[in-house]
Design a protein around this motif. Structure first.
Motif, PDB file in Angstrom:
ATOM      1  N   THR A 185       0.830  -1.206   0.000  1.00 14.56           N
ATOM      2  CA  THR A 185       0.000   0.000   0.000  1.00 14.56           C
ATOM      3  C   THR A 185       0.861   1.251   0.000  1.00 14.56           C
ATOM      4  OG1 THR A 185      -1.723  -1.171   1.220  1.00 14.56           O
ATOM      5  CG2 THR A 185      -1.814   1.238   1.246  1.00 14.56           C
ATOM      6  N   HIS A 186       1.934   1.244   0.818  1.00 15.86           N
ATOM      7  CA  HIS A 186       2.812   2.413   0.881  1.00 15.86           C
ATOM      8  C   HIS A 186       3.491   2.653  -0.457  1.00 15.86           C
ATOM      9  CE1 HIS A 186       3.186   1.369   5.425  1.00 15.86           C
ATOM     10  NE2 HIS A 186       2.017   1.894   5.121  1.00 15.86           N
ATOM     11  N   ARG A 187       3.905   1.576  -1.128  1.00 20.41           N
ATOM     12  CA  ARG A 187       4.548   1.736  -2.426  1.00 20.41           C
ATOM     13  C   ARG A 187       3.570   2.278  -3.452  1.00 20.41           C
ATOM     14  NH1 ARG A 187       8.009  -3.823  -2.210  1.00 20.41           N
ATOM     15  NH2 ARG A 187       9.751  -3.011  -1.004  1.00 20.41           N
ATOM     16  N   GLY A 188       2.310   1.793  -3.372  1.00 22.88           N
ATOM     17  CA  GLY A 188       1.291   2.324  -4.280  1.00 22.88           C
ATOM     18  C   GLY A 188       1.057   3.801  -4.031  1.00 22.88           C
ATOM     19  N   VAL A 249      10.483  15.423  -5.112  1.00 23.02           N
ATOM     20  CA  VAL A 249      11.351  14.345  -4.627  1.00 23.02           C
ATOM     21  C   VAL A 249      10.740  12.987  -4.956  1.00 23.02           C
ATOM     22  CG1 VAL A 249      12.425  13.343  -2.581  1.00 23.02           C
ATOM     23  CG2 VAL A 249      12.231  15.826  -2.796  1.00 23.02           C
ATOM     24  N   PHE A 250       9.416  12.880  -4.922  1.00 29.92           N
ATOM     25  CA  PHE A 250       8.748  11.611  -5.169  1.00 29.92           C
ATOM     26  C   PHE A 250       8.868  11.170  -6.626  1.00 29.92           C
ATOM     27  CE2 PHE A 250       6.665  13.216  -1.378  1.00 29.92           C
ATOM     28  CZ  PHE A 250       6.577  12.093  -0.587  1.00 29.92           C
ATOM     29  N   SER A 251       9.047  12.118  -7.530  1.00 30.26           N
ATOM     30  CA  SER A 251       9.115  11.756  -8.948  1.00 30.26           C
ATOM     31  C   SER A 251      10.523  11.409  -9.404  1.00 30.26           C
ATOM     32  CB  SER A 251       8.570  12.910  -9.801  1.00 30.26           C
ATOM     33  OG  SER A 251       9.357  14.076  -9.634  1.00 30.26           O
ATOM     34  N   ASP A 252      11.477  11.440  -8.475  1.00 31.83           N
ATOM     35  CA  ASP A 252      12.864  11.101  -8.820  1.00 31.83           C
ATOM     36  C   ASP A 252      13.001   9.582  -8.889  1.00 31.83           C
ATOM     37  OD1 ASP A 252      15.538  10.934  -9.228  1.00 31.83           O
ATOM     38  OD2 ASP A 252      16.149  11.947  -7.376  1.00 31.83           O
ATOM     39  N   LEU A 385       6.038  11.455   6.234  1.00 37.53           N
ATOM     40  CA  LEU A 385       6.011   9.999   6.360  1.00 37.53           C
ATOM     41  C   LEU A 385       5.839   9.323   5.009  1.00 37.53           C
ATOM     42  CD1 LEU A 385       3.965   9.487   9.654  1.00 37.53           C
ATOM     43  CD2 LEU A 385       6.432   9.285   9.301  1.00 37.53           C
ATOM     44  N   ALA A 386       5.166   9.981   4.071  1.00 32.57           N
ATOM     45  CA  ALA A 386       5.070   9.424   2.719  1.00 32.57           C
ATOM     46  C   ALA A 386       6.458   9.352   2.086  1.00 32.57           C
ATOM     47  CB  ALA A 386       4.131  10.268   1.867  1.00 32.57           C
ATOM     48  N   LEU A 387       7.285  10.367   2.347  1.00 31.08           N
ATOM     49  CA  LEU A 387       8.661  10.352   1.841  1.00 31.08           C
ATOM     50  C   LEU A 387       9.472   9.259   2.525  1.00 31.08           C
ATOM     51  CD1 LEU A 387      10.816  11.610   0.061  1.00 31.08           C
ATOM     52  CD2 LEU A 387      11.280  13.263   1.899  1.00 31.08           C
ATOM     53  N   VAL A 388       9.262   9.076   3.823  1.00 28.76           N
ATOM     54  CA  VAL A 388       9.936   7.990   4.546  1.00 28.76           C
ATOM     55  C   VAL A 388       9.591   6.642   3.913  1.00 28.76           C
ATOM     56  CG1 VAL A 388       9.963   6.712   6.736  1.00 28.76           C
ATOM     57  CG2 VAL A 388      10.150   9.202   6.743  1.00 28.76           C
ATOM     58  N   ALA A 389       8.305   6.427   3.631  1.00 31.33           N
ATOM     59  CA  ALA A 389       7.881   5.158   3.023  1.00 31.33           C
ATOM     60  C   ALA A 389       8.515   4.961   1.653  1.00 31.33           C
ATOM     61  CB  ALA A 389       6.357   5.115   2.914  1.00 31.33           C
ATOM     62  N   LYS A 390       8.626   6.037   0.879  1.00 37.67           N
ATOM     63  CA  LYS A 390       9.233   5.922  -0.453  1.00 37.67           C
ATOM     64  C   LYS A 390      10.715   5.574  -0.362  1.00 37.67           C
ATOM     65  CE  LYS A 390      10.210   8.314  -4.772  1.00 37.67           C
ATOM     66  NZ  LYS A 390      11.594   7.845  -4.809  1.00 37.67           N
TER      67      LYS A 390
END
Length: 427
Positions: A185-188, A249-252, A385-390
């Protein structure tokens, strides 16, 4: 040897009395007699008796009790036998660890003393005795103050055919399966944020630059009252740009540069930063396993992860309470997960925890805590926390939260480094 000697003596006793007697003794006969005497006098040290349940299983399966005991202890799930009076007859090592008591103590007391009041487990055992057929029950909480709170398990109960009153119970903890479900779920969620970030960077930043430029032109010819409004437009445009920059950062999708890293050096660096800044009023406790192998990771990203987790822990603690943050490391073999880019399941034995005694996370928020834009802070963006999961997902690991009042734990599981490159020790 005792059994063999006894068998020989019995066969001599049962032999017919009319059997011919040997006249005289040869040298070989004397030697054989001496050997028999030696066998009868030299006896092995007495072995501890196997529990009755193990003996019964060995008797029906043809296996030695010691081998059966080893097989039971090799099973990674709690496995135990319940007698007709409700007492535990036998339990394997995993069952001892689950109930946090030794097998002898388990055998002295009824099972009802080790499970929650009114648990479905006791009803399932009675049902198996009545029906004589196995039954299963899923997602049952067997947590008690003795074994540390919530323990969600799948229960499998089956009768012992040779002993009608006895039943065998196996528990399968849902922890590992839930970790995998949450990690997917976190990866999604991270992929969703990645697509959103790419779209925002193109569709929002370009118009914002035009809006800001127009506000600056208007500011030149505006009076003092209107100039305050143009400054407000520029400030809000800058704030949105910063938010979009954070999301970029998430799109890297570039590969993460990794190397063997000493996690204790990372945690010490994070602790020093926190103790001299936002967490200066909080006491830090460190419980490290010094024998821990290095982790294959990007050191700067690990610092970002644990700085985020420690900052969240510090903000959850009220300024007027005796705040404490525990940093711990441990080796926990047994967790294996299929990660992107790997053909086999990857072992995740390295466990790093950040625990605080703050007010905790609302129960309904825990399953969505690592989703983007989910936060309990009035001014938070919900991206930390979303960044931590990524980042942890990019490293092939798992991050999870276990929140209870005054005991919230963020747990990170990562694979260990197996190469031969030197490990970074610097802070």
């Amino acid at each position: 040897m005792d059994k063999k000697g006894k068998g020989n003596s019995n066969s001599q006793k049962d032999a017919p009395k009319t059997a011919p007697k040997t006249v005289g003794k040869t040298a070989a006969g004397k030697t054989a007699g001496k050997a028999a005497t030696a066998d009868e006098t030299v006896k092995p040290a007495p072995q501890p008796a196997a529990p009755e349940a193990v003996k019964d299983v060995a008797k029906t399966s043809g296996a030695e009790p010691g081998m059966t005991r080893a097989i039971l202890d090799a099973v990674p799930h709690p496995l135990f036998t319940i007698a007709g009076n409700g007492h535990v007859v036998e339990a394997n090592v995993a069952a001892e660890a689950f109930f946090e008591v030794s097998a002898p103590l388990l055998r002295r007391r009824p099972l009802s003393e080790f499970v929650p009041f009114g648990t479905p487990l006791l009803g399932l055992i009675d049902q198996v005795r009545q029906r004589g057929a196995p039954v299963n029950e899923y997602r049952v909480d067997l947590g008690t103050p003795r074994n540390g709170g919530e323990r969600i398990v799948d229960i499998h109960v089956a009768p012992v055919n040779e002993q009608p009153d006895n039943v065998v119970v196996m528990l399968q903890e849902r922890t590992i399966a839930d970790k995998m479900d949450r990690q997917l779920t976190h990866r999604g969620a991270a992929r969703s944020v990645s697509a959103l970030a790419s779209m925002l960077a193109h569709e929002i930043k370009n118009p914002l630059s035009g809006i800001r430029g127009a506000a600056q032109l208007l500011e030149q010819s505006a009076d003092d009252d209107d100039r305050a409004l143009t400054r407000l437009i520029c400030d809000e445009a800058d704030r949105i740009v910063k938010l979009v920059d954070r999301m970029e950062v998430f799109s890297d999708e570039r590969p993460v540069e990794r190397e063997p890293v000493n996690i204790h050096a990372v945690l010490e660096h994070v602790r020093t930063l926190a103790a001299s800044g936002f967490a200066r009023h909080i006491r830090f406790v460190e419980e490290y396993d010094p024998s821990l192998p290095p982790v294959l990771a990007n050191r700067d990203q690990l610092i970002q992860v644990f700085l985020n987790l420690v900052k969240n822990a510090a903000e959850a603690i009220d300024s007027d309470q005796d705040g404490e943050i525990l940093l711990s490391t441990a080796f926990r073999p047994g967790v294996r997960l299929m990660v992107p880019g790997a053909s086999t399941r990857v072992s995740l034995p390295l466990e790093f925890c950040v625990r605080d005694n703050g007010k905790g996370v609302p129960e309904d928020l825990v399953p969505h805590l690592f989703d983007p834009f989910v936060t309990t802070k009035p001014t938070g963006s919900g991206l930390g926390l979303a960044l931590v999961a990524k980042i942890i997902g990019d490293h092939g690991g798992i991050v999870e939260c276990d929140s209870q009042p005054r005991r919230t734990t963020f747990r990170v599981l990562l694979p260990m480094y197996r190469g031969k490159s030197p490990v970074r020790e610097d802070h």
